[in-house]
Design an enzyme around this catalytic site. Structure first.
Site, mmCIF file in Angstrom:
data_model
loop_
_atom_site.group_PDB
_atom_site.id
_atom_site.type_symbol
_atom_site.label_atom_id
_atom_site.label_comp_id
_atom_site.label_asym_id
_atom_site.label_seq_id
_atom_site.Cartn_x
_atom_site.Cartn_y
_atom_site.Cartn_z
ATOM 1 C CG HIS A 1 -59.578 3.049 1.034
ATOM 2 N ND1 HIS A 1 -60.527 3.568 0.187
ATOM 3 C CD2 HIS A 1 -58.420 3.027 0.345
ATOM 4 C CE1 HIS A 1 -59.944 3.891 -0.962
ATOM 5 N NE2 HIS A 1 -58.663 3.582 -0.893
ATOM 6 N NE ARG B 1 -55.000 2.530 -2.294
ATOM 7 C CZ ARG B 1 -54.909 1.203 -2.464
ATOM 8 N NH1 ARG B 1 -54.026 0.499 -1.805
ATOM 9 N NH2 ARG B 1 -55.716 0.570 -3.311
ATOM 10 N NE ARG C 1 -53.464 6.742 -5.738
ATOM 11 C CZ ARG C 1 -54.434 5.911 -5.380
ATOM 12 N NH1 ARG C 1 -54.971 5.100 -6.275
ATOM 13 N NH2 ARG C 1 -54.857 5.854 -4.148
ATOM 14 C CD GLU D 1 -58.111 5.356 -10.355
ATOM 15 O OE1 GLU D 1 -58.348 4.507 -9.497
ATOM 16 O OE2 GLU D 1 -57.449 6.389 -10.131
ATOM 17 C CG ASN E 1 -59.567 -1.553 -5.809
ATOM 18 O OD1 ASN E 1 -59.624 -2.752 -6.065
ATOM 19 N ND2 ASN E 1 -58.642 -1.047 -5.011
ATOM 20 C CG ASP E 2 -61.710 4.062 -7.990
ATOM 21 O OD1 ASP E 2 -62.800 4.127 -7.395
ATOM 22 O OD2 ASP E 2 -60.652 4.485 -7.506
ATOM 23 N NE ARG F 1 -63.013 1.715 -3.833
ATOM 24 C CZ ARG F 1 -61.751 2.059 -4.098
ATOM 25 N NH1 ARG F 1 -61.485 2.862 -5.108
ATOM 26 N NH2 ARG F 1 -60.767 1.591 -3.390
ATOM 27 C CB CYS G 1 -51.975 -0.924 -8.259
ATOM 28 S SG CYS G 1 -52.801 0.504 -8.954
HETATM 29 C C1 PEP Z 1 -57.992 1.325 -7.605
HETATM 30 O O1 PEP Z 1 -58.928 2.098 -7.796
HETATM 31 O O2 PEP Z 1 -57.981 0.151 -8.028
HETATM 32 C C2 PEP Z 1 -56.812 1.757 -6.839
HETATM 33 C C3 PEP Z 1 -55.743 1.007 -6.746
HETATM 34 O O3 PEP Z 1 -56.890 2.941 -6.204
HETATM 35 P P1 PEP Z 1 -57.697 3.169 -4.826
HETATM 36 O O4 PEP Z 1 -58.162 1.827 -4.346
HETATM 37 O O5 PEP Z 1 -56.772 3.827 -3.900
HETATM 38 O O6 PEP Z 1 -58.819 4.046 -5.266
HETATM 39 MG MG MG Z 2 -58.684 4.184 -7.433
#
Ligand code: PEP
Ligand code: MG
Length: 833
Positions: A452, A559, A595, A688, A711-712, A722, A759
């Site tokens: 983040h 988010r 979300r 994800e 990302n996840d 991550r 996203c």
């Molecule tokens: C992701 O996992 O790609 C996502 C957009 O959600 P976050 O990064 O908030 O986990």
């Molecule tokens: Mg995520």
């Protein structure tokens, strides 16, 4: 260290069972004035949540956090049960240490106690001793050893060995730590002689003050019954380099993703590119507090105790950091925290500090005086590696000082001039408070490209490098650097030429971005007429307007959990309604995807008091947490559905792994919708989790859209955390394994007639934007500053080209190959990846 008095120890007790033992311990705690009687019930309840057995016959009962009010004073008591009490499947407790602690300090106290007692032979002896003093001594720690340096004779008549200081960096913190560790295995007093100076080998600081450069001669003398054995062990340790390896060249650890586009002449510290752009300026270490201490204190006894507690707390923190880095980044990178621990355990520093306290200074003022003066004299040493240890000492010093500070003004001191900010890692709440005008860029020791910190850096349009390793924390404030967020490197001691090149590159980027900005409201229609929507990822209400101003065609990901961070209790329905309404109004008819809460994983919300998990990313996070805390979920849904009356709102559930979860989430949403009397809204899910990809055809029946959270998805597909500083370079969302998952998702969605967005971070990465579009993703939701660039990029290529690249990408062997494919395409088109 925690101070235990004989009156807090009971020997030779017996108990039929654990409950009886805990009551007995509780009674001693009450008698000692540490707790109110009600706390004992909480100690019993705690055992149902998690047994407090540590091993080696030691248990450490304590109450639950909610019973903290029943703690009157921090303290420990020890009750010995020589026959043992069945405590947990792992063993019987014979030494039971009852803990009463205000706030979270008990965690640190516990770690400290385990250090003292977690030794099988010693705990065995303590379980049977009839001597209270032995227990007291064990818990309070041994007295500092006497000064050795003054008593060393100038000639070496007794046992001695000659060794060479390790090359090339000399006797700096890491090797000196190893030396101290070796000495501590023996009873002998060992002195290190160098250049007419002497150091107590048990004192890390004393050793550092020798200023022994690499390859210089040292003589070690020893006195005591095991002096010869100690010297032999030390000679061997020196010969094997005191744990030093050949210095790593920074570029050797450079991430595959980080292509160094500028051949810098300065010293490179390689990390990972987390947010693009280049910054140049002074470095500045981020510290969360400003510490102010009272100069004098009336009660010296209390000040001595406070100092010991602060030291114990800092030691526990450092042990935790060491363990964390050891697991995630290996011994070499973790070593710095071990060195910090040794700094804390320095007998000379402690004696001096206690001495100041005896003259009437407060614990904080005494400690600060000692560590600051030593840090200053270290900083003056000629050997740069040794001089750099001053930063370590200041870091450790502040860690101890924090609980001793009478006034902590504000949560953090922010720079008043533009700086490149260095930090161990930054919590979302830290980055959110930064003034972008004072921050030229971010560089963190830990973290990953989808952490983040990286997400927020991108949203603030700040160049960022993550996973640069703890060495960046050694840098002196004010030192000039170049932070290259494109290449993922921090350049130290940059040359004139480096500065010129960086400035030229920055200027070129600025001009290009200005051009892209002028065109930001034009849709992203490819050369062959295919449209890809480009929306924004946001984290707070005010960003909705910024998204529109940047050319965003809606919000593809809000988010919402960020509304729950940075505070002490959850926002209520009205507060959330206000935030969501503000967004709907700012978007003025453009779609808003909200979300639902994705708490858990790396997003901690302390006030929810969620149980700690061994694997938080695989635990109760996202929609799972919403089911556990249906109260929070329902309140949020009420606010969302009420806001939906004012404009196009879509609901998206995070971390959905099974069709049952989707069914349940929809059922709850429907019941809330009926409650608030809102019209139906479109619902979708984040894709994800690999199981959601594999079940995408089933899931697609019940939703209007998918949004791929790369990302996840990347971390779960590749089994790479991550935030992992070592694995992060490989955890690239453009890995063909991840792209095949995207492909499967798009195919399933197309069959079901629903659309797919993305996203995660790679949606805003130029290579990612091309490949995802080529795979059939029709909405890219990206950080606000990336919107104009992504739109411009897509307008410059044809969808047929993107599809061809995507097809090849699916057949590629790794992410680097995929990136090369896009680079080739864009080079042909005259654009830039
Ligand atoms: C992701 O996992 O790609 C996502 C957009 O959600 P976050 O990064 O908030 O986990
Ligand atoms: Mg995520």
């Amino acid at each position: 260290m925690l101070t235990l008095t004989p009156s807090q120890v009971r020997l030779g007790r017996s108990a039929k069972n654990k409950a009886e033992a805990i009551r007995l311990v509780g009674q001693v705690m009450v008698e000692s004035g540490f707790i109110a009687p009600g706390y004992v019930d909480s100690m019993l309840r705690r055992e149902q949540v998690s047994a407090t057995y540590l091993g080696h016959g030691i248990a450490i009962p304590h109450g639950l956090p909610e019973a903290r009010d029943l703690v009157r004073q921090t303290g420990v008591v020890v009750v010995q049960f020589p026959q043992g009490v069945a405590w947990s499947p792992e063993g019987h407790a014979r030494l039971v240490v009852g803990i009463a602690a205000k706030s979270d300090e008990h965690l640190q106290v516990l770690a400290n106690l385990t250090g003292v007692l977690g030794d099988e032979a010693r705990s065995e002896a303590l379980a049977h001793t009839q001597d209270v003093a032995l227990v007291v001594q064990a818990l309070n720690g041994a007295a500092p050893p006497p000064e050795a340096s003054d008593s060393v004779p100038p000639t070496f008549d007794g046992p001695h060995v000659q060794v060479l200081s390790p090359s090339p960096h000399g006797l700096h913190a890491r090797p000196a730590t190893v030396l101290v560790e070796v000495v501590r295995r023996f009873r002998a007093d060992v002195t290190v002689h160098h250049d007419g100076r002497q150091a107590n080998a048990r004192s890390l600081l004393s050793l550092l003050h020798l200023g022994a450069r690499g390859g210089t001669s040292l003589t070690l003398t020893a006195t005591g019954d095991d002096a010869d054995a100690a010297l032999r062990a030390l000679r061997d340790a020196f010969q094997s380099g005191l744990g030093e390896e050949a210095p790593a060249t920074p570029t050797a650890t450079a991430a595959p993703k980080a292509t160094v586009t500028l051949d810098y002449e300065g010293t490179l510290v390689a990390g990972l590119s987390a947010s693009p752009g280049i910054a140049a300026g002074p470095v500045w270490a981020f510290q969360r507090e400003r510490l102010v201490v009272e100069e004098r204190a009336a009660d010296a006894v209390q000040e001595h105790r406070k100092l010991e507690e602060a030291l114990a707390g800092a030691a526990a923190e450092l042990r935790q950091l060491h363990e964390g880095f050891l697991k995630k980044a290996g011994a070499q990178r973790a070593a710095i925290f071990k060195a910090h621990l040794e700094l804390l355990d320095d007998p000379e520093m402690l004696t001096e500090t206690h001495g100041h306290i005896d003259t009437g200074l407060s614990a904080g003022a005494s400690w600060r005086r000692v560590f600051e003066s030593r840090a200053e004299s270290l900083a003056k040493l000629a050997e740069p590696t040794l001089a750099a240890r001053a930063a370590d000492l200041r870091d450790v010093g502040r860690r101890v000082l924090r609980p001793l500070a009478n006034v902590v003004e504000g949560e953090a001191t922010f720079p008043d001039h533009p700086v490149v900010l260095l930090a161990e890692d930054l919590a979302p709440s830290d980055t959110a408070k930064l003034d972008p005008a004072m921050v030229l860029g971010l560089c963190t020791a830990g973290g990953g490209t989808t952490s983040h910190t990286a997400i927020i850096a991108r949203s603030l349009d700040l160049p960022a490098v993550v996973a640069a390793g703890p060495s960046v924390l050694d840098l002196r404030n004010g030192q000039l650097c170049i932070l290259d967020g494109d290449a993922g490197v921090l350049v130290l001691k940059p040359s004139e030429r480096d500065h010129t090149k960086a400035a030229t590159h920055r200027e070129r980027t600025r001009v290009r971005r200005e051009e892209e900005k002028l065109e930001r409201y034009r849709p992203a229609i490819t050369l062959d007429g295919k449209r890809v929507e480009v929306a924004a990822n946001i984290a707070e209400a005010a960003e909705a307007q910024k998204a529109v101003d940047a050319g965003g065609e809606g919000v593809g990901l809000m988010r919402t959990e960020f509304l729950f961070l940075k505070r002490d209790d959850p926002p209520d329905e009205e507060e959330q309604l206000h935030a969501y309404r503000t967004m709907v109004r700012a978007l003025n008819g453009l779609p808003l995807i909200l979300r639902t809460l994705d708490i858990g994983g790396d997003k901690h919300v302390p006030y929810l008091s969620l149980p700690a998990e061994a694997n938080p990313f695989l635990g109760v996070r996202g929609i799972r947490l919403c089911f556990e805390r249906e109260d929070l979920f329902r309140t949020q849904l009420r606010a969302i559905l009420r806001a939906s009356k004012e404009g196009p709102v879509r609901i998206m559930y995070p971390m959905v792994a099974t069709p049952e979860e989707l069914t349940k989430a929809r059922a709850i949403t429907e019941s809330v919708r009926l409650e608030v009397g809102a019209d139906p809204v479109e619902t979708g899910i984040m894709i994800e989790v690999p199981s959601a990809v594999m079940m995408a055809d089933r899931l697609a029946r019940d939703v209007s859209f998918f949004s791929i959270g790369t990302n996840d998805l990347t971390q779960y597909v590749l089994a790479m955390d991550r935030e992992h500083p070592v694995l992060a370079p490989q955890a690239d969302g453009l890995h063909p394994a991840v792209l095949r998952m995207v492909d499967l998702t798009v195919r399933a969605a197309r069959k079901a007639g629903i659309w797919v967005g993305a996203c995660g971070g790679i949606a805003g990465d130029p290579s990612g934007a091309v490949v995802l579009s080529g795979l059939g993703v029709t909405e890219l939701s990206v950080a606000i500053p990336s919107i104009p660039a992504v739109k411009a990029l897509l307008r410059g290529i044809s969808m047929a080209d993107a599809e061809a690249v995507a097809r090849e990408a699916l057949e590629s062997g790794n992410a680097a190959e995929v990136r090369a494919l896009v680079r080739d395409l864009l080079a042909r088109k005259g654009a830039k990846a």
